[in-house]
Design an enzyme around this catalytic site. Structure first.
Site, PDB file in Angstrom:
ATOM      1  N   LEU A  54      31.008  46.987  31.558  1.00 53.84           N
ATOM      2  CA  LEU A  54      30.194  48.016  30.890  1.00 53.84           C
ATOM      3  C   LEU A  54      30.468  48.085  29.396  1.00 53.84           C
ATOM      4  O   LEU A  54      29.623  48.480  28.614  1.00 53.84           O
ATOM      5  CB  LEU A  54      30.494  49.397  31.493  1.00 53.84           C
ATOM      6  CG  LEU A  54      30.025  49.655  32.915  1.00 53.84           C
ATOM      7  CD1 LEU A  54      30.615  50.955  33.441  1.00 53.84           C
ATOM      8  CD2 LEU A  54      28.502  49.704  32.954  1.00 53.84           C
ATOM      9  N   GLY A  55      31.682  47.759  29.015  1.00 53.90           N
ATOM     10  CA  GLY A  55      32.037  47.850  27.604  1.00 53.90           C
ATOM     11  C   GLY A  55      33.534  47.719  27.448  1.00 53.90           C
ATOM     12  O   GLY A  55      34.253  47.415  28.411  1.00 53.90           O
ATOM     13  N   GLY A  66      36.938  49.526  25.176  1.00 55.22           N
ATOM     14  CA  GLY A  66      37.448  50.522  24.232  1.00 55.22           C
ATOM     15  C   GLY A  66      38.899  50.237  23.924  1.00 55.22           C
ATOM     16  O   GLY A  66      39.423  49.170  24.276  1.00 55.22           O
ATOM     17  N   GLY A  67      39.565  51.177  23.273  1.00 50.92           N
ATOM     18  CA  GLY A  67      40.954  51.002  22.880  1.00 50.92           C
ATOM     19  C   GLY A  67      41.873  50.806  24.081  1.00 50.92           C
ATOM     20  O   GLY A  67      42.931  50.194  23.975  1.00 50.92           O
ATOM     21  N   PHE A  68      41.476  51.333  25.218  1.00 50.01           N
ATOM     22  CA  PHE A  68      42.280  51.272  26.441  1.00 50.01           C
ATOM     23  C   PHE A  68      42.192  49.893  27.105  1.00 50.01           C
ATOM     24  O   PHE A  68      43.141  49.402  27.705  1.00 50.01           O
ATOM     25  CB  PHE A  68      41.721  52.352  27.376  1.00 50.01           C
ATOM     26  CG  PHE A  68      42.547  52.689  28.573  1.00 50.01           C
ATOM     27  CD1 PHE A  68      43.589  53.609  28.483  1.00 50.01           C
ATOM     28  CD2 PHE A  68      42.277  52.114  29.799  1.00 50.01           C
ATOM     29  CE1 PHE A  68      44.341  53.933  29.603  1.00 50.01           C
ATOM     30  CE2 PHE A  68      43.023  52.432  30.920  1.00 50.01           C
ATOM     31  CZ  PHE A  68      44.067  53.347  30.822  1.00 50.01           C
ATOM     32  N   GLY A  69      41.035  49.302  26.999  1.00 56.73           N
ATOM     33  CA  GLY A  69      40.805  48.002  27.630  1.00 56.73           C
ATOM     34  C   GLY A  69      39.353  47.885  28.077  1.00 56.73           C
ATOM     35  O   GLY A  69      38.489  48.641  27.612  1.00 56.73           O
ATOM     36  N   VAL A  81      36.001  48.093  30.534  1.00 55.84           N
ATOM     37  CA  VAL A  81      35.462  49.075  31.478  1.00 55.84           C
ATOM     38  C   VAL A  81      34.454  48.357  32.383  1.00 55.84           C
ATOM     39  O   VAL A  81      33.580  47.632  31.887  1.00 55.84           O
ATOM     40  CB  VAL A  81      34.771  50.246  30.737  1.00 55.84           C
ATOM     41  CG1 VAL A  81      34.316  51.319  31.720  1.00 55.84           C
ATOM     42  CG2 VAL A  81      35.702  50.860  29.687  1.00 55.84           C
ATOM     43  N   LYS A 139      38.277  51.865  34.235  1.00 52.78           N
ATOM     44  CA  LYS A 139      38.895  51.475  32.957  1.00 52.78           C
ATOM     45  C   LYS A 139      40.169  50.731  33.281  1.00 52.78           C
ATOM     46  O   LYS A 139      41.090  51.288  33.882  1.00 52.78           O
ATOM     47  CB  LYS A 139      39.250  52.713  32.129  1.00 52.78           C
ATOM     48  CG  LYS A 139      38.127  53.241  31.302  1.00 52.78           C
ATOM     49  CD  LYS A 139      38.641  54.227  30.264  1.00 52.78           C
ATOM     50  CE  LYS A 139      37.470  54.904  29.592  1.00 52.78           C
ATOM     51  NZ  LYS A 139      37.884  55.838  28.558  1.00 52.78           N
ATOM     52  N   ASP A 174      39.511  63.384  19.560  1.00 50.92           N
ATOM     53  CA  ASP A 174      38.761  62.150  19.294  1.00 50.92           C
ATOM     54  C   ASP A 174      37.299  62.282  19.735  1.00 50.92           C
ATOM     55  O   ASP A 174      36.745  61.393  20.361  1.00 50.92           O
ATOM     56  CB  ASP A 174      39.445  60.961  19.997  1.00 50.92           C
ATOM     57  CG  ASP A 174      39.019  59.617  19.395  1.00 50.92           C
ATOM     58  OD1 ASP A 174      38.499  59.605  18.260  1.00 50.92           O
ATOM     59  OD2 ASP A 174      39.200  58.584  20.063  1.00 50.92           O
TER      60      ASP A 174
HETATM   61  N1  LIG Z   1      32.231  56.708  33.119  1.00 53.69           N
HETATM   62  C1  LIG Z   1      31.520  55.748  32.524  1.00 53.69           C
HETATM   63  N2  LIG Z   1      30.304  55.426  32.983  1.00 53.69           N
HETATM   64  C2  LIG Z   1      29.553  54.469  32.374  1.00 53.69           C
HETATM   65  N3  LIG Z   1      29.953  53.774  31.290  1.00 53.69           N
HETATM   66  C3  LIG Z   1      31.177  54.044  30.789  1.00 53.69           C
HETATM   67  C4  LIG Z   1      32.022  55.029  31.381  1.00 53.69           C
HETATM   68  N4  LIG Z   1      33.166  55.090  30.656  1.00 53.69           N
HETATM   69  C5  LIG Z   1      33.030  54.189  29.673  1.00 53.69           C
HETATM   70  N5  LIG Z   1      31.845  53.541  29.741  1.00 53.69           N
HETATM   71  C6  LIG Z   1      31.353  52.474  28.867  1.00 53.69           C
HETATM   72  O1  LIG Z   1      32.431  51.695  28.394  1.00 53.69           O
HETATM   73  C7  LIG Z   1      32.469  51.714  26.958  1.00 53.69           C
HETATM   74  C8  LIG Z   1      33.934  51.748  26.510  1.00 53.69           C
HETATM   75  O2  LIG Z   1      34.453  53.033  26.820  1.00 53.69           O
HETATM   76  P1  LIG Z   1      35.848  53.549  26.318  1.00 53.69           P
HETATM   77  O3  LIG Z   1      35.898  55.010  26.614  1.00 53.69           O
HETATM   78  O4  LIG Z   1      36.945  52.717  26.902  1.00 53.69           O
HETATM   79  O5  LIG Z   1      35.868  53.244  24.768  1.00 53.69           O
HETATM   80  P2  LIG Z   1      35.123  53.911  23.520  1.00 53.69           P
HETATM   81  O6  LIG Z   1      34.951  55.367  23.749  1.00 53.69           O
HETATM   82  O7  LIG Z   1      33.880  53.114  23.239  1.00 53.69           O
HETATM   83  O8  LIG Z   1      36.153  53.634  22.363  1.00 53.69           O
HETATM   84  P3  LIG Z   1      37.589  54.311  22.166  1.00 53.69           P
HETATM   85  O9  LIG Z   1      38.517  53.677  23.118  1.00 53.69           O
HETATM   86  O10 LIG Z   1      37.884  54.015  20.755  1.00 53.69           O
HETATM   87  O11 LIG Z   1      37.422  55.780  22.388  1.00 53.69           O
HETATM   88  C9  LIG Z   1      31.669  52.953  26.547  1.00 53.69           C
HETATM   89  O12 LIG Z   1      31.068  52.820  25.305  1.00 53.69           O
HETATM   90  C10 LIG Z   1      30.637  53.054  27.660  1.00 53.69           C
HETATM   91  O13 LIG Z   1      29.521  52.249  27.326  1.00 53.69           O
END
Ligand SMILES: Nc1ncnc2c1ncn2[C@@H]1O[C@H](COP(=O)(O)OP(=O)(O)OP(=O)(O)O)[C@@H](O)[C@H]1O
Length: 348
Positions: free
Chosen positions: A41-42, A44-47, A49, A63, A160
């Site tokens: 899906l994408g 983020g800083g955590f890894g 998704v 995640k 954040d």
């Molecule tokens: N519960 C979810 N349902 C659907 N898509 C999700 C969900 N959580 C995260 N995503 C997708 O995964 C991507 C990465 O999410 P994540 O929260 O790890 O990072 P971020 O918010 O983009 O960046 P950061 O880690 O800097 O906050 C999001 O932009 C979103 O598109």
């Protein structure tokens, strides 16, 4: 030690802290088709998704903590302990966690429409978010934040809040996500101080970015930036306007002073916008963006103001340093692996 889950030498989770269910690695492997790239899906800083489907048909978002992320382990712990205690229709629900072998994962309800930034900053997708949907999103984010600040069992500072941390369900209802950075305040505590400023460039209140001071009012500031972005369809960070070197806040404030607020409106809203609501939202964003945190409203006032139930004071010029470089000689600045998150450390 049997009841404790060791994450590394320094981080230990007490299993009694964990109020959410455990998912086995086998369950997640099946649900995500062995972390198939089609399910990604994408990131983020955590890894990374992933989307997953449980055998009962329920859709989940997984995640997966990247192995190199020590910071992620702290955030993981924070998120599991904190978000499990929260329940509100404008917060993403944590469904469970998985720690098995090398794997550390958080399992959330799946948000089919992804994150808000993928709509408001995309010329084509932005059209999906007409005025009434946007106004509903603004009010939902405000209610979610109010719950964190005042209505849950705890007082929580998110630290954040930004467009990519707002997810949208199938009906475009907003849900705040990402509590990895959040802090809980006890009793009468209203303000915290940290030497490790984490957050996102462009959304941080001045007192937080410069002095590490965070409070509900630093979240209110981030809400103000997010509000401007939703109204204008422009990113505060990296805002470019022909012939100007102003950031989004300064640009919006100039238009406001010159009584030309409608020029800020996202062009795809021109036919559907309720002007009075738009101007009220813009006015509220300036109140949230006041330089001094004591001049900013709290979220309960913001919610009332959004619904026109409270009069709006005149805003002073908002803090707009955020578009400029944080040239703080006494601070050490380091960028994390995530290009939009910065960490500022006090020099020793
Ligand atoms: N519960 C979810 N349902 C659907 N898509 C999700 C969900 N959580 C995260 N995503 C997708 O995964 C991507 C990465 O999410 P994540 O929260 O790890 O990072 P971020 O918010 O983009 O960046 P950061 O880690 O800097 O906050 C999001 O932009 C979103 O598109």
């Amino acid at each position: 030690m049997e009841n404790n889950i060791m994450l590394d030498q320094n981080i230990e989770l007490q299993s009694e802290d964990l109020e959410v269910p455990f998912f086995s690695l086998a369950t997640i492997v099946i649900a995500t088709n062995n972390f198939s790239s089609d399910n990604k899906l994408g990131e983020g800083g955590f890894g990374l998704v992933y989307k997953g489907t449980l055998t009962d048909g329920h859709e989940i978002a997984v995640k997966r903590l990247s192995r190199s992320s020590i910071q992620g382990l702290n955030e993981f712990k924070n998120e599991v302990i904190l978000i499990a205690k929260l329940q509100h229709r404008n917060l993403v629900r944590l469904l469970g966690y998985c720690i098995e072998g090398d794997e550390t994962m958080l399992i959330y309800e799946y948000m089919p429409n992804g994150s808000l930034d993928s709509f408001i900053f995309d010329e084509t997708r932005a059209k999906v978010l007409g005025w009434s949907i946007r106004f509903n999103i603004i009010c939902g984010i405000a209610r979610g934040l109010l719950y964190l600040h005042e209505d849950s069992r705890l007082r929580i500072i998110h630290r954040d809040l930004k467009a990519s941390n707002v997810l949208l369900d199938s009906k475009m209802n907003p849900k705040i996500s990402d509590f990895g950075m959040a802090r809980i305040f006890g009793g009468d505590q209203t303000e915290g101080n940290t030497e490790r400023v984490v957050g996102t460039y462009g959304y941080m209140a001045p007192e937080y970015a410069i002095d590490g001071l965070f409070s509900v009012k630093s979240d209110v500031f981030s809400f103000g930036i997010l509000l401007l972005e939703i109204l204008s369809g422009k990113k505060n960070r990296g805002f470019i306007h022909p012939g100007q070197s102003l950031n989004l806040v300064a640009h919006a404030w100039n238009l406001w002073k010159e009584c030309r607020p409608l020029e800020l409106l996202d062009t795809c809203l021109e036919d559907c916008c309720i002007i009075l609501e738009f101007v009220r939202c813009l006015h509220i964003s300036f109140l949230c963006l006041q330089q001094h945190h004591e001049d900013r409203p709290n979220m309960s006032s913001v919610v009332m103001m959004l619904h026109g139930e409270s009069s709006l004071p005149e805003p002073k010029e908002p803090a707009s340093f955020i578009g400029k470089k944080l040239s703080l000689s006494s601070k050490k600045k380091s960028a994390s692996t995530n290009e939009i998150t910065i960490t500022l450390l006090e020099a020793r």
